[in-house]
Design a protein around this motif. Structure first.
Motif, PDB file in Angstrom:
ATOM      1  N   TYR A 196       0.841  -1.184   0.000  1.00 36.17           N
ATOM      2  CA  TYR A 196       0.000   0.000   0.000  1.00 36.17           C
ATOM      3  C   TYR A 196       0.887   1.248   0.000  1.00 36.17           C
ATOM      4  O   TYR A 196       1.143   1.851   1.054  1.00 36.17           O
ATOM      5  N   GLY A 216       1.719   5.137  -0.376  1.00 43.70           N
ATOM      6  CA  GLY A 216       0.889   6.313  -0.091  1.00 43.70           C
ATOM      7  C   GLY A 216      -0.230   5.999   0.886  1.00 43.70           C
ATOM      8  O   GLY A 216      -1.321   6.557   0.822  1.00 43.70           O
ATOM      9  N   SER A 217       0.053   5.107   1.803  1.00 44.73           N
ATOM     10  CA  SER A 217      -0.975   4.629   2.748  1.00 44.73           C
ATOM     11  C   SER A 217      -1.288   5.622   3.850  1.00 44.73           C
ATOM     12  O   SER A 217      -2.355   5.581   4.450  1.00 44.73           O
ATOM     13  N   HIS A 268      -3.301   4.484   7.163  1.00 39.48           N
ATOM     14  CA  HIS A 268      -4.569   3.786   6.875  1.00 39.48           C
ATOM     15  C   HIS A 268      -4.381   2.286   7.097  1.00 39.48           C
ATOM     16  O   HIS A 268      -4.134   1.529   6.150  1.00 39.48           O
ATOM     17  N   ASP A 272       4.938   5.373   3.036  1.00 39.96           N
ATOM     18  CA  ASP A 272       4.470   6.755   2.873  1.00 39.96           C
ATOM     19  C   ASP A 272       5.634   7.707   3.117  1.00 39.96           C
ATOM     20  O   ASP A 272       6.542   7.415   3.901  1.00 39.96           O
ATOM     21  N   ASP A 280       5.314  10.622   4.457  1.00 37.65           N
ATOM     22  CA  ASP A 280       5.059  11.459   5.640  1.00 37.65           C
ATOM     23  C   ASP A 280       5.920  10.994   6.830  1.00 37.65           C
ATOM     24  O   ASP A 280       5.906   9.810   7.178  1.00 37.65           O
ATOM     25  N   TYR A 323       7.637   6.578  -2.705  1.00 37.55           N
ATOM     26  CA  TYR A 323       7.426   5.311  -3.422  1.00 37.55           C
ATOM     27  C   TYR A 323       7.999   5.340  -4.843  1.00 37.55           C
ATOM     28  O   TYR A 323       8.076   4.308  -5.501  1.00 37.55           O
ATOM     29  N   PHE A 360      -4.766   4.822  -3.415  1.00 37.87           N
ATOM     30  CA  PHE A 360      -5.881   5.723  -3.088  1.00 37.87           C
ATOM     31  C   PHE A 360      -5.349   7.127  -2.808  1.00 37.87           C
ATOM     32  O   PHE A 360      -4.600   7.326  -1.832  1.00 37.87           O
ATOM     33  N   TYR A 361      -5.733   8.096  -3.615  1.00 38.67           N
ATOM     34  CA  TYR A 361      -5.464   9.528  -3.371  1.00 38.67           C
ATOM     35  C   TYR A 361      -3.972   9.828  -3.194  1.00 38.67           C
ATOM     36  O   TYR A 361      -3.611  10.682  -2.377  1.00 38.67           O
ATOM     37  N   ALA A 362      -3.102   9.177  -3.901  1.00 37.20           N
ATOM     38  CA  ALA A 362      -1.672   9.368  -3.613  1.00 37.20           C
ATOM     39  C   ALA A 362      -0.808   9.330  -4.878  1.00 37.20           C
ATOM     40  O   ALA A 362       0.343   8.937  -4.806  1.00 37.20           O
TER      41      ALA A 362
END
Ligand SMILES: C[S@@+](CC[C@H](N)C(=O)[O-])C[C@H]1O[C@@H](n2cnc3c(N)ncnc32)[C@H](O)[C@@H]1O
Length: 212
Positions: free
Chosen positions: A39, A41-42, A45, A59, A61, A96, A113-115
């Motif tokens: 996953y 860009g998780s 989540h 991710d 972040d 990533y 999702f959204y990334a």
């Protein structure tokens, strides 16, 4: 008895926003029985880990290192998991699009999702015949749809907390109102999905890797 806290960031970004999407991951697990999932860009989540034992989260972040290093996160996953055996979590902070310390062709499902354009940057990590579950918020589903390596096999419909996965009428999706083809350059430049007449919350693609 030990009191298990809800991890703060997961609560703030997913529970409080009614956006855990738990049923989506439950249905994906029921249908496809994935063994090893990635996953990119998780963010934090972690809902997939309630249903899928072996997960890799990536991710950029900086907060994700301390989040996943916190024992309370594993305890919370253990509390919510539906499978036997311990959760297997590999999580690291990284871009990533960079060279990641993971094996290529190792995963049977990848989430996007959204990334951004995960379908492209992380394609190499999917096994042959692996699945990409992808939304179109940043246009990644449009890019996957136009990529010959991917074949659309199902669409995810969302009704609040409820999700349905269907393989009916797949030819009706990705059709623009003005009838023109998907403008790949525009999607890549603007990082925004085009507007289609019939939409899903997300799309499921199967990858076929042609040997080089
Ligand atoms: C809007 S959040 C989406 C989080 C989660 N996928 C979800 O569905 O709620 C986007 C996340 O993607 C991450 N991201 C975007 N581009 C990235 C990249 N190139 N490498 C790693 N993470 C990235 C951001 O750091 C952010 O946490």
């Amino acid at each position: 008895m030990q009191k298990i806290e809800i991890p703060k960031l997961y609560k703030q970004y997913f529970i409080d926003k009614s956006d855990e999407r738990k049923e989506l991951f439950k249905k994906i697990n029921d249908l496809y029985k994935p063994q090893n999932c990635i996953y990119p860009g998780s963010f934090v989540h972690i809902s997939p880990s309630f249903y899928i034992r072996k997960m890799t989260y990536i991710d950029a972040d900086k907060r994700i290192s301390s989040f996943f290093n916190n024992e309370a996160v594993l305890d919370y996953i253990k509390l919510n998991k539906i499978y036997d055996g311990p959760p297997s979590i590999n999580a690291f902070q990284a871009d990533y699009t960079s060279n990641l310390p993971i094996n290529e062709s190792a995963f049977d499902i990848m989430f996007s999702f959204y990334a951004g354009f995960i379908s492209q940057s992380c394609k190499k990590y999917l096994k042959d015949m692996g699945l990409l579950v992808c939304n179109n918020s940043h246009g990644d589903a449009s890019i996957a749809y136009t990529d010959q390596d991917y074949e659309l096999i199902a669409v995810v419909k969302r009704y609040g907390d409820k999700f349905n996965i269907t393989d009916k009428d797949l030819d009706d999706y990705f059709i623009k109102k003005d009838g023109t083809a998907i403008d790949i350059e525009k999607v890549l430049n603007e990082m925004r999905g085009e507007n289609f007449i019939k939409k899903g919350y997300a799309y499921i693609f199967k990858i076929t890797k042609i040997p080089e």
